[in-house]
Write an enzyme that holds these catalytic residues in place. Structure first.
Site, short mmCIF file in Angstrom:
data_model
loop_
_atom_site.label_atom_id
_atom_site.label_comp_id
_atom_site.label_asym_id
_atom_site.label_seq_id
_atom_site.Cartn_x
_atom_site.Cartn_y
_atom_site.Cartn_z
N LYS A 140 -3.43 3.29 -2.48
CA LYS A 140 -4.76 3.37 -2.31
C LYS A 140 -4.77 4.80 -1.24
O LYS A 140 -4.67 4.52 -0.07
CB LYS A 140 -5.56 2.49 -1.60
CG LYS A 140 -6.04 1.14 -2.87
CD LYS A 140 -6.82 0.19 -2.15
CE LYS A 140 -7.15 -0.80 -3.06
NZ LYS A 140 -7.84 -0.26 -4.13
N ASP A 194 0.82 -1.10 -0.08
CA ASP A 194 0.11 0.10 0.03
C ASP A 194 0.95 1.32 0.26
O ASP A 194 1.97 1.28 0.55
CB ASP A 194 -0.91 -0.09 1.22
CG ASP A 194 -2.00 -0.82 1.05
OD1 ASP A 194 -2.32 -1.44 0.15
OD2 ASP A 194 -2.76 -1.36 2.04
N MET A 250 -10.03 6.93 7.34
CA MET A 250 -10.18 7.82 6.00
C MET A 250 -11.61 8.14 6.11
O MET A 250 -12.47 8.44 5.17
CB MET A 250 -10.52 6.25 5.00
CG MET A 250 -9.35 5.45 4.64
SD MET A 250 -9.58 3.72 3.90
CE MET A 250 -10.73 2.81 4.92
#
Length: 445
Positions: free
Chosen positions: A252, A230, A362
């Site tokens: 991401k 990631d 997030m």
């Protein structure tokens, strides 16, 4: 090399321990664990020649130097191996520092010159060797006869064992999945020269601090041939990968172009089918908003063996970094983990009840809407909040505020790193929080 290393089988044999106290107790316990019949001599007198002759080995833990020296001399006369604690000069053998992994035992010796150094080396080796290494040795022992009968040729048999012990079957045993490993072993014996299959490890990298990696995670990163990682995984963690490892970023990040999930899954399958050891390295924990569930579904469908290594999820690492208790008997009896981004941009649903901590992953773009929803549901607008950016890392930044002003707080204090939002009464107890600072100042007044 002054001392010849040897492993002594004491199962059912007599071991004489001379002396009393903690050292003697520890020595007797270790000998009993090895299957020895332990005889204790705790008096101030010397063991008799008959006691010494009946023993296969003698350990002297006596506090009296004269008694220790005389016992060692008498044992030497009787030709019985003797070890005197902290006296290698009068011992006929010295005790190593031991790493015990069941059927696998590692002994580290310095000839009695520096026992503390031996213990430090042992600590490093313990970090390197998997806890289930002995289980792997036992697994191999159970199949040894079968492999020898099925593969008579020595070279073919050696190659088979090399593939097994350096490949997915061994990793499954080390991960505690012996039933799957056994089925794969039977297939490997039947196929013999089949191309080696790879394996995928879904590894949690934690919130960013390399020292928060689990021991198993670090070992797998160091052994990986391919690391698919990631964007949130820190460079310090990636630096532990082999120099020749293929590193594939599949970033991401909220609000930025990212690698499609289907493409990530295809990468995992392709490299595993090529016989490679693959680590899918994820920030935090693979099963906490890490899409680990989707990836293991794809691996199962493709028939690829895999293991999952948990990591410290973001809220645990970030909270610890600022001394923020996520639960507290006086302030919070529940912890809710939610994501600010679901499929098709769906917003999270959560309870607005007081006395619970909410961790919003997030969620900086959704923070204002989440705050409005909580207040509309009855949560106190003055509930403390914290926005933790780059938590646990050297560039960590923390901003404190209230639920009423969460949207403005995020917009005013937002950097480029990953951020976590924590909402709840316990935020007031965190290091640097205005309420905590006021409480400390009042206590000192």
């Amino acid at each position: 090399m002054r001392h010849f290393p040897i492993f002594l089988d004491l199962c059912g044999r007599t071991a004489l321990v001379v002396g009393a106290g903690e050292r003697a107790e520890a020595k007797a316990a270790a000998l009993a664990a090895a299957g020895a019949a332990v005889v204790r001599h705790e008096g101030a007198d010397l063991p008799t020649p008959e006691q010494l002759r009946s023993a296969s080995v003698v350990f002297v833990c006596a506090g009296d130097p004269a008694q220790a020296a005389a016992t060692a001399e008498r044992a030497t006369v009787e030709r019985v191996p003797v070890n005197v604690v902290d006296r290698p000069d009068i011992s006929t053998f010295v005790m190593p520092a031991i790493v015990d992994r069941g059927d696998v035992v590692v002994a580290i010796g310095t000839g009695g010159a520096a026992p503390v150094l031996a213990r430090r080396i042992r600590a490093r080796i313990q970090q390197l060797l998997p806890e289930r290494l002995g289980r792997l040795a036992g697994f191999a022992a159970r199949f040894r006869g079968t492999v020898k009968a099925a593969v008579p040729d020595f070279d073919q048999r050696r190659r088979l064992w090399e593939r097994v012990l350096a490949g997915p079957i061994a990793e499954q045993v080390l991960a505690g999945r012996e039933a799957e490993a056994q089925a794969a072993m039977v297939e490997a014996i039947n196929r013999r020269e089949a191309p080696p299959a790879g394996i995928v490890h879904l590894v949690g990298a934690g919130p960013g601090d390399p020292e928060l990696l689990t021991v198993r995670a670090l070992r797998l990163i160091e052994e990986a041939e391919v690391v698919i990682h990631d964007d949130l995984v820190s460079p310090d963690i990636l630096s532990h990968a082999r120099v020749d490892a293929l590193r594939i970023p599949v970033g991401k990040r909220q609000g930025r172009p990212s690698t499609p999930q289907a493409e990530i899954e295809a990468l995992l399958v392709r490299h595993a089918r090529a016989g490679r050891r693959v680590v899918r390295l994820k920030g935090g924990d693979p099963f906490v908003f890490g899409r680990g569930g989707e990836e293991i579904e794809a691996l199962r469908a493709a028939g690829i063996p895999f293991t999952v290594v948990p990591g410290i999820t973001a809220v645990l690492g970030c909270a610890a970094a600022i001394d923020l208790p996520l639960t507290h008997r006086d302030h919070a009896s529940a912890l809710t983990l939610v994501t600010g981004e679901g499929r098709a941009g769906a917003r999270p649903a959560m309870s607005a009840a007081p006395h619970q901590t909410v961790a919003l992953y997030m969620g900086t773009r959704a923070a204002a809407d989440v705050a409005q929803g909580l207040m509309a549901g009855g949560r106190d607008p003055e509930t403390p909040v914290a926005v933790i950016e780059n938590g646990t890392r050297p560039d960590q930044r923390v901003a404190f505020g209230t639920l009423r002003g969460l949207g403005d707080l995020v917009r005013a204090d937002r950097g480029n790193g990953p951020a976590l939002v924590v909402i709840g009464e316990t935020v007031a107890l965190a290091r640097g929080a205005p309420e905590a600072t006021s409480a400390r100042q009042a206590a000192c007044a």
